[in-house]
Design an enzyme around this catalytic site. Sequence first.
Site, PDB file in Angstrom:
ATOM      1  N   VAL A  47     -48.028  -1.384 -10.644  1.00 33.99           N
ATOM      2  CA  VAL A  47     -46.793  -1.319  -9.876  1.00 33.99           C
ATOM      3  C   VAL A  47     -45.694  -1.935 -10.729  1.00 33.99           C
ATOM      4  CG1 VAL A  47     -45.604  -2.016  -7.760  1.00 33.99           C
ATOM      5  CG2 VAL A  47     -48.064  -1.528  -7.710  1.00 33.99           C
ATOM      6  N   CYS A  48     -44.569  -1.247 -10.824  1.00 33.21           N
ATOM      7  CA  CYS A  48     -43.403  -1.772 -11.532  1.00 33.21           C
ATOM      8  C   CYS A  48     -43.765  -2.114 -12.981  1.00 33.21           C
ATOM      9  CB  CYS A  48     -42.865  -2.974 -10.765  1.00 33.21           C
ATOM     10  SG  CYS A  48     -41.197  -3.481 -11.181  1.00 33.21           S
ATOM     11  N   THR A  49     -43.414  -3.313 -13.442  1.00 34.62           N
ATOM     12  CA  THR A  49     -43.642  -3.679 -14.840  1.00 34.62           C
ATOM     13  C   THR A  49     -45.083  -4.084 -15.128  1.00 34.62           C
ATOM     14  OG1 THR A  49     -42.832  -5.910 -14.350  1.00 34.62           O
ATOM     15  CG2 THR A  49     -41.248  -4.342 -15.269  1.00 34.62           C
ATOM     16  N   THR A  54     -42.401   3.308 -14.786  1.00 27.69           N
ATOM     17  CA  THR A  54     -42.226   1.917 -14.385  1.00 27.69           C
ATOM     18  C   THR A  54     -40.859   1.815 -13.726  1.00 27.69           C
ATOM     19  OG1 THR A  54     -42.343  -0.399 -15.127  1.00 27.69           O
ATOM     20  CG2 THR A  54     -41.227   1.161 -16.589  1.00 27.69           C
ATOM     21  N   ALA A  83     -43.144   3.153  -9.993  1.00 29.56           N
ATOM     22  CA  ALA A  83     -41.836   2.559 -10.259  1.00 29.56           C
ATOM     23  C   ALA A  83     -41.749   1.195  -9.567  1.00 29.56           C
ATOM     24  CB  ALA A  83     -40.741   3.502  -9.773  1.00 29.56           C
TER      25      ALA A  83
END
Length: 337
Positions: free
Chosen positions: A109-111, A129, A162
């Site tokens: 998830v994300c970074t 991301t 993202a």
Amino acid sequence: MRTRSVLIVLFDGVQSLDVTGPLEVLAGANTWQAAHGGAPAFEIATASLGGGAVRSSSNLCVLPDRDLRAATGLDMVLVPGGEGTRPADPALVAWLRERGGQAGQLVSVCTGAFLLAEAGLLSGKRVTTHWAYCQSLAHRFPDLDVETEPIFVRDGHVVTSAGVTAGIDLALALVEDQLGREAALAVARRLVVFLRRPGNQAQFSAQLSTQVAQREPVGEVQQWIVEHPEADLSVEALSQRARLSPRQFARVFAAEVGMNPGRYVDRVRLEAARRLLEDSRDSVETIARQCGYGTPEAMRRAFLRALDVGPAEYRRRFHPGFSRSDKEHHADRDPVV
């Protein structure tokens, strides 16, 4: 159905919503299963190196269930993002390199994608991301195919999402994989997530994904496009509204907004059509006309190009309780040639 073991990785500086968003979705799926007389779909655990408490990027203290080093036989490893991914903890990267690759499915998830990439687990993969870090991810790891727009991307056993709330969309997709669409929609409603977005939907709306023009004529035209998607939005018509030549308007618009007028118009019309398909009961033909496509076939081509799904199928998936008509079913089929 076999219960899948899910390990959520914790570390100092983790983004708490990257953890709790997917966790609540997966736990909600277990609640749905129990209500329908089934066994839990997911066995969920959180873990950190050493098993000690971690502090999130918002200063929330989280006590994990176990030590990462004791984790074995995992069906899914979920790696959240947050400030703690930059720079990466070498010990955590080493654990991911050694043990994460053994999991049946890798999810970020994300970074969190940076941690998986640092561990060499994303080589050659299509990934995404948080929009603010896509360029950095692509620069640091040139062997990755970084997609900047989707809210999540699947490539084999790897799924990357993202930023922040996109982890909820990703987790709902995982629930649908395991339990079906009915369960995923039930969990979404319980969490008051109005609609589950498809993975290739853009991270941003047309307005948020672009700059707001500072020059007054262009800024006014930009807002007018949003308010009148059904109008003649050709460069010639828009340049007259801005009182500029078509060539000068196109150049200034691209410099101010960050994309050319045609691409911006495409995004605005697609977003308007999506919203009407989700919220109204107007026919595909009416929506096509209201959003400037002219014909259902033109709108269908735009949807397939951007979202890989036609308007009627999009509505079936994301308009609660909407019954798809034969006429709309035909609108999603390839034209006879």
